[in-house]
Design an enzyme around this catalytic site. Structure first.
Site, PDB file in Angstrom:
ATOM      1  N   ARG A   1      -9.482   1.852   9.251  1.00 28.87           N
ATOM      2  CA  ARG A   1      -9.119   0.452   9.462  1.00 28.87           C
ATOM      3  C   ARG A   1     -10.233  -0.344  10.129  1.00 28.87           C
ATOM      4  NH1 ARG A   1      -3.207   0.700   9.065  1.00 28.87           N
ATOM      5  NH2 ARG A   1      -2.170  -1.079   9.889  1.00 28.87           N
TER       6      ARG A   1
ATOM      7  N   ARG B   1      11.296  -1.801  10.990  1.00 29.23           N
ATOM      8  CA  ARG B   1      10.263  -1.449  11.959  1.00 29.23           C
ATOM      9  C   ARG B   1      10.168  -2.535  13.021  1.00 29.23           C
ATOM     10  NH1 ARG B   1       4.961  -0.054   8.469  1.00 29.23           N
ATOM     11  NH2 ARG B   1       4.032  -1.107  10.248  1.00 29.23           N
TER      12      ARG B   1
ATOM     13  N   ARG C   1      11.489  -5.989   4.705  1.00 30.20           N
ATOM     14  CA  ARG C   1      11.282  -4.541   4.511  1.00 30.20           C
ATOM     15  C   ARG C   1      12.259  -3.721   5.355  1.00 30.20           C
ATOM     16  NH1 ARG C   1       5.316  -2.269   4.795  1.00 30.20           N
ATOM     17  NH2 ARG C   1       5.241  -3.165   6.882  1.00 30.20           N
TER      18      ARG C   1
ATOM     19  N   ARG D   1      -0.476  -8.695  13.527  1.00 25.29           N
ATOM     20  CA  ARG D   1      -1.014  -7.665  12.627  1.00 25.29           C
ATOM     21  C   ARG D   1      -1.918  -8.298  11.565  1.00 25.29           C
ATOM     22  NH1 ARG D   1       4.145  -5.137  10.518  1.00 25.29           N
ATOM     23  NH2 ARG D   1       2.796  -3.771   9.310  1.00 25.29           N
TER      24      ARG D   1
ATOM     25  N   LYS E   1       0.824  -1.213   0.000  1.00 26.47           N
ATOM     26  CA  LYS E   1       0.000   0.000   0.000  1.00 26.47           C
ATOM     27  C   LYS E   1       0.864   1.271   0.000  1.00 26.47           C
ATOM     28  CE  LYS E   1      -2.251  -1.071   3.843  1.00 26.47           C
ATOM     29  NZ  LYS E   1      -1.650  -2.376   4.175  1.00 26.47           N
TER      30      LYS E   1
HETATM   31  P1  AMP Z   1       0.951   0.432   9.261  1.00 26.00           P
HETATM   32  O1  AMP Z   1       2.165   1.275   9.078  1.00 26.00           O
HETATM   33  O2  AMP Z   1      -0.209   0.886   8.423  1.00 26.00           O
HETATM   34  O3  AMP Z   1       1.231  -1.047   9.118  1.00 26.00           O
HETATM   35  O4  AMP Z   1       0.491   0.650  10.782  1.00 26.00           O
HETATM   36  C1  AMP Z   1       1.340   0.308  11.859  1.00 26.00           C
HETATM   37  C2  AMP Z   1       0.548   0.246  13.150  1.00 26.00           C
HETATM   38  O5  AMP Z   1      -0.014   1.537  13.417  1.00 26.00           O
HETATM   39  C3  AMP Z   1      -0.649  -0.686  13.134  1.00 26.00           C
HETATM   40  O6  AMP Z   1      -0.283  -2.028  13.440  1.00 26.00           O
HETATM   41  C4  AMP Z   1      -1.517  -0.071  14.217  1.00 26.00           C
HETATM   42  O7  AMP Z   1      -1.042  -0.378  15.505  1.00 26.00           O
HETATM   43  C5  AMP Z   1      -1.304   1.424  13.998  1.00 26.00           C
HETATM   44  N1  AMP Z   1      -2.291   2.004  13.054  1.00 26.00           N
HETATM   45  C6  AMP Z   1      -2.061   2.491  11.796  1.00 26.00           C
HETATM   46  N2  AMP Z   1      -3.193   2.961  11.246  1.00 26.00           N
HETATM   47  C7  AMP Z   1      -4.166   2.760  12.158  1.00 26.00           C
HETATM   48  C8  AMP Z   1      -5.565   3.012  12.181  1.00 26.00           C
HETATM   49  N3  AMP Z   1      -6.202   3.559  11.141  1.00 26.00           N
HETATM   50  N4  AMP Z   1      -6.249   2.676  13.305  1.00 26.00           N
HETATM   51  C9  AMP Z   1      -5.648   2.135  14.375  1.00 26.00           C
HETATM   52  N5  AMP Z   1      -4.339   1.851  14.406  1.00 26.00           N
HETATM   53  C10 AMP Z   1      -3.591   2.161  13.323  1.00 26.00           C
END
Ligand code: AMP
Length: 212
Positions: free
Chosen positions: A84, A152, A119, A163, A13
């Site tokens: 989400r 990360r 990554r 996740r 994404k």
């Molecule tokens: P990502 O970088 O999109 O994989 O997000 C990393 C982490 O950030 C996720 O595992 C969640 O803990 C948190 N996170 C990101 N976007 C959201 C969202 N829209 N709602 C809740 N938690 C989020």
């Protein structure tokens, strides 16, 4: 042009959103990056979010909504990672922020795990690499800005699983929701980023907007 990227973690994404941002002039709004920046800046909302992120579960809605609110004051964006869950969708709709098209990147679980574990990200400019599929020219160094690459914390094996579970439990239902609204496009994203991007720019909806 309001685009929403959907798909499990590791589907690409962020990478595809960056390409769309460069070519269509839309702002890339990644909720994960916004949260990570808030943590780096010691923002109190970021500090509250940190423990949830490290576990691989969603941060409470009120935190992410508060952080996203001020970024969503444009009508040319590609959203990546937000909304989400259905509560977040509702908040967007209450704020009259419509989505024009949802691009759902589909990838099998084996590919996801291999992508996430390889990554690496530039700590300075955020550019995404992969040790095998998109390696930097110089080991551990960003091609664009010379920043150091890091992994990360939540890209480590034990958190990846959580996740993926969170995605299945809470986010996948949005695919049905947007499908019923008639704005969902499923994209096979198992190949490299160029192949996936070509499939997206081949969509009639985007072709029509290319030169606007
Ligand atoms: P990502 O970088 O999109 O994989 O997000 C990393 C982490 O950030 C996720 O595992 C969640 O803990 C948190 N996170 C990101 N976007 C959201 C969202 N829209 N709602 C809740 N938690 C989020």
């Amino acid at each position: 042009m309001k685009i929403l990227m959907m798909g499990p973690p590791g589907a690409g994404k962020g990478t595809i959103a960056e390409m769309l941002s460069e070519n269509f002039g839309v702002v890339h709004l990644s909720s994960g990056d916004i949260l990570r920046d808030a943590i780096k800046e010691n923002n109190p909302l970021g500090m509250k979010a940190k423990a949830f992120m490290e576990k691989g579960v969603l941060v409470p809605d009120e935190i992410i909504i508060e952080l996203m609110k001020e970024k969503l004051n444009t009508d040319k964006f590609v959203l990546d990672g937000f909304p989400r869950n259905l509560a977040q969708v509702k908040k967007l709709e209450e704020a009259n922020i419509g989505i024009d098209i949802v691009l759902n990147l589909q990838v099998d679980e084996e590919t996801i795990i291999s992508r996430i574990s390889g990554r690496r990200i530039c700590e300075k400019c955020g550019k995404i690499y992969h040790l095998k599929n998109m390696p930097p020219k110089k080991n551990g160094i960003c091609d664009v800005c010379g920043g150091k690459l890091y992994q990360r914390k939540d890209d480590k094996p034990q958190t990846i699983k959580e996740r993926l579970n969170t995605y299945k439990r809470q986010t996948e239902e949005l695919i049905k929701y947007y499908g019923e609204k008639g704005i969902l496009k499923n994209i096979d994203a198992g190949g490299n980023k160029e192949t996936t991007y070509a499939k997206i720019t081949d969509l009639e909806w985007l072709k029509k907007r290319r030169y606007k």
